[in-house]
Design a protein around this motif. Structure first.
Motif, PDB file in Angstrom:
ATOM      1  N   THR A  41       0.766  -1.210   0.256  1.00 24.68           N
ATOM      2  CA  THR A  41      -0.231  -0.139  -0.047  1.00 24.68           C
ATOM      3  C   THR A  41       1.091   1.608  -0.357  1.00 24.68           C
ATOM      4  N   LEU A  42       0.243   2.388  -0.093  1.00 23.38           N
ATOM      5  CA  LEU A  42       1.080   3.783   0.311  1.00 23.38           C
ATOM      6  C   LEU A  42       1.547   3.761   1.140  1.00 23.38           C
ATOM      7  N   SER A 337      -1.655  10.487  -9.890  1.00 23.08           N
ATOM      8  CA  SER A 337      -1.408   8.731  -9.914  1.00 23.08           C
ATOM      9  C   SER A 337      -2.163   8.130  -8.376  1.00 23.08           C
ATOM     10  N   ARG A 338      -2.044   9.355  -7.557  1.00 19.00           N
ATOM     11  CA  ARG A 338      -3.083   8.652  -6.420  1.00 19.00           C
ATOM     12  C   ARG A 338      -4.291   8.183  -6.537  1.00 19.00           C
ATOM     13  N   TYR A 341      -4.835   5.805  -8.516  1.00 19.27           N
ATOM     14  CA  TYR A 341      -5.311   4.442  -7.291  1.00 19.27           C
ATOM     15  C   TYR A 341      -6.152   4.203  -6.299  1.00 19.27           C
ATOM     16  N   PHE A 353      -3.969  -0.580 -11.481  1.00 14.69           N
ATOM     17  CA  PHE A 353      -4.118   0.752 -10.787  1.00 14.69           C
ATOM     18  C   PHE A 353      -3.247   0.300  -9.295  1.00 14.69           C
ATOM     19  N   LYS A 354      -3.942  -0.715  -8.696  1.00 19.74           N
ATOM     20  CA  LYS A 354      -3.421  -0.315  -7.327  1.00 19.74           C
ATOM     21  C   LYS A 354      -2.212  -1.192  -7.006  1.00 19.74           C
ATOM     22  N   ARG A 355      -1.791  -1.431  -7.414  1.00 26.49           N
ATOM     23  CA  ARG A 355      -0.357  -1.886  -7.518  1.00 26.49           C
ATOM     24  C   ARG A 355       0.518  -0.624  -7.073  1.00 26.49           C
ATOM     25  N   VAL A 356       1.585  -1.249  -6.046  1.00 26.72           N
ATOM     26  CA  VAL A 356       2.631  -0.636  -5.619  1.00 26.72           C
ATOM     27  C   VAL A 356       4.027  -1.138  -5.236  1.00 26.72           C
ATOM     28  N   PRO A 362       2.266   4.280  -6.565  1.00 27.03           N
ATOM     29  CA  PRO A 362       1.304   3.105  -7.978  1.00 27.03           C
ATOM     30  C   PRO A 362       1.915   3.289  -8.704  1.00 27.03           C
ATOM     31  N   TYR A 363       2.466   2.139  -9.676  1.00 29.70           N
ATOM     32  CA  TYR A 363       3.779   2.842 -10.521  1.00 29.70           C
ATOM     33  C   TYR A 363       3.216   2.197 -11.445  1.00 29.70           C
ATOM     34  N   ALA A 365      -0.162   3.157 -12.281  1.00 26.28           N
ATOM     35  CA  ALA A 365      -1.611   4.521 -12.164  1.00 26.28           C
ATOM     36  C   ALA A 365      -0.294   5.160 -13.054  1.00 26.28           C
TER      37      ALA A 365
END
Length: 532
Positions: A41-42, A337-338, A341, A353-356, A362-363, A365
């Motif tokens: 997550t972030l 990008s956020r 996400y 787009f939820k991948r980080v 979140p690359y 995104a």
């Protein structure tokens, strides 16, 4: 599930046990700290000073620097001052409303998360994509402005403008890819340069007005007498003055867009319950000093009928700086990008787009939003640049719609607190002027947005009319499409979930405070640095 399991002090906030989240598998995943920590997550890596400066840097951008010339020409010095002051007050009300929700539940789902949770998932879907559209457009616009600055310096055009634009795109992409700590630190210093530059310009203007210019000529309020405190726009007489002030208000609405980005940073903020309210409170002084103070000084030293002003408002060349526009583009790409996400985290965008990555970026995104920066190449050819300028006019509508959704979500949030017997006096941050402030901001923003394209009728211009209002059917289609497909409904105040996810945030805050306490008391210099 007990109150202790929820990590929620129901005695303090008065939450009825009936409103605890259902013990479904989804709720258990949300409330299980072990599962939460294991999930990618972030990262909460933004410090208090970085949040405050990013909020300021995002708010004070090219909209103020470029738009003030047009505002002075159309509204006159007093008209410009009144327009920016009034819209600044509306902006402050929006920020306070957002701050109350963000301090209570500083989750990582952005504005759309509050709209989905307190109003209707369909509204959250429409708001999230609406806000994303804004930053898919405004990011390449700021990169384009940076290219224009370089073209102004490189008079012989030794390097093709497309090369510079490619360099700028890669630069902001890499800055965002390196993680929130690097991004936050770099944006802090870039925003600091912007703040110092604006303070210097305001002081320089005051000194010149009071006689500290090469001619030792004390200008005072001379230009308020001649050519006058108001200008005429499109019509003569009182109607022309009114249209001038109204035009300033629509111009100011665009200039203030970006202050709401604090709502995007809450998901990556350290100790958000303390730092977000602190950043919100300081917004008042930022608006007063930089916006209201800035346009006041401009109205003192520049006559509204100055022929050079007419030239300056038609070209961005002499009014931009590379630091201003690159800082704006950098933060715009971060917000875009956020936002994407957050949509994916809510299931309102593709799950990829939820991948980080391991740094919490979140690359997917980020790559998607960076791809839209290629719109900047439309400005390579003059004919295409005209088309691109039409896209830019959409930004104001998207931004105003975001403001209206924020305050409406806050209205529903306050109603849910009332129905569920949770006193606002126990919230981490209480927005002033409530409950009337959010209602007032909603109505006024709606009126300004509805009439913002009035000059497209004087005379009729179908192209500017379309770009001024096409955002309305787009937003409505997103809202209605989601609502019909998923058959969502407006959530009754008694059923609004004010509990889920709060335990995770409380535990994060406790760990952060324990870590800070272990470092020992802060020195005097550290306290001074924090206050700055």
């Amino acid at each position: 599930m007990s109150k202790a399991d929820l990590g929620y002090d129901s005695e303090k906030l008065g939450v009825p046990p009936a409103f605890a989240p259902a013990s479904s598998s989804t709720s258990r995943v949300e409330e299980d700290p072990a599962l939460f920590e294991a999930e990618e997550t972030l990262h909460r890596g933004l410090k208090a000073r970085q949040i405050s400066m990013i909020a300021l840097g995002g708010a004070v951008g090219t909209g103020l620097i470029i738009g003030s010339g047009t505002a002075l020409r159309r509204g006159g010095p007093l008209g410009m001052l009144l327009g920016y002051s009034f819209v600044g007050f509306i902006c402050y009300l929006v920020m306070c409303a957002l701050g109350e929700m963000a301090a209570y539940l500083p989750h990582k789902k952005g504005f759309s998360g509050y709209a989905s949770r307190f109003v209707d998932p369909a509204l959250g879907f429409a708001l999230g994509w609406n806000y994303l559209f804004k930053y898919l457009i405004v990011t390449p616009n700021n990169l384009s402005a940076a290219g224009i600055v370089i073209r102004y310096w490189d008079t012989q055009a030794k390097v093709h403008i497309a090369v510079w634009m490619t360099i700028f795109i890669l630069l902001v992409f890499l800055i965002n890819l390196l993680g929130i700590r690097f991004f936050g630190e770099l944006e802090f210093w870039m925003s600091s340069i912007k703040v110092l530059a604006l303070i210097g310009l305001i002081l320089f203007g005051l000194i010149c007005d009071l006689g500290g210019n090469p001619r030792h000529d004390r200008v005072g309020f001379r230009y308020w007498d001649n050519p006058g405190v108001f200008s005429y726009y499109l019509k003569e007489g009182a109607l022309g003055k009114f249209l001038g002030v109204w035009s300033v208000m629509t111009n100011a609405l665009f200039a203030y867009m970006g202050t709401e980005l604090i709502g995007v940073t809450v998901g990556e903020a350290e100790n958000p319950r303390k730092n977000i309210p602190r950043a919100i409170r300081r917004t008042f002084w930022r608006i007063l000093i930089f916006y209201v103070g800035g346009v006041f000084v401009i109205g003192l030293i520049v006559p509204s009928n100055d022929p050079n002003l007419f030239t300056a408002t038609k070209a961005k060349v002499g009014l931009c700086s590379a630091v201003f526009v690159l800082s704006a583009a950098n933060s715009d790409l971060y917000i875009g990008s956020r936002t994407l996400y957050a949509l994916a985290a809510e299931g309102k965008a593709p799950a990829i787009f939820k991948r980080v990555n391991r740094m919490g970026v979140p690359y997917p995104a980020l790559i998607f939003c960076t791809a839209f920066c290629c719109l900047v190449y439309l400005n390579v050819q003059a004919s295409s640049a005209q088309v691109f300028n039409y896209f830019v006019s959409l930004v104001t509508f998207f931004g105003a719609t975001t403001w209206m959704c924020i305050v409406y979500s806050h209205i529903r949030f306050m109603k849910a607190l009332e129905v569920q017997s949770i006193p606002r006096s126990n919230l981490p941050y209480r927005a002033p002027f409530q409950p009337y402030g959010s209602h007032f901001a909603l109505v006024v923003t709606g009126i300004i947005t509805f009439f913002k394209g009035f000059d497209t009728f004087m005379p009729w211009n179908h192209k500017t009319f379309i770009t001024s209002y096409i955002g309305a059917p787009v937003f409505f289609a997103l809202w209605l499409g989601y609502k019909l497909f998923y058959r969502t409904r407006v959530i009754p105040p008694a059923e609004v979930d004010l509990v889920s996810g709060k335990r995770q945030i409380d535990e994060e805050e406790e760990r952060y405070l324990a870590k800070q306490e272990a470092k020992g008391p802060r020195t005097t210099w550290q306290k001074i640095w924090d206050s700055l």
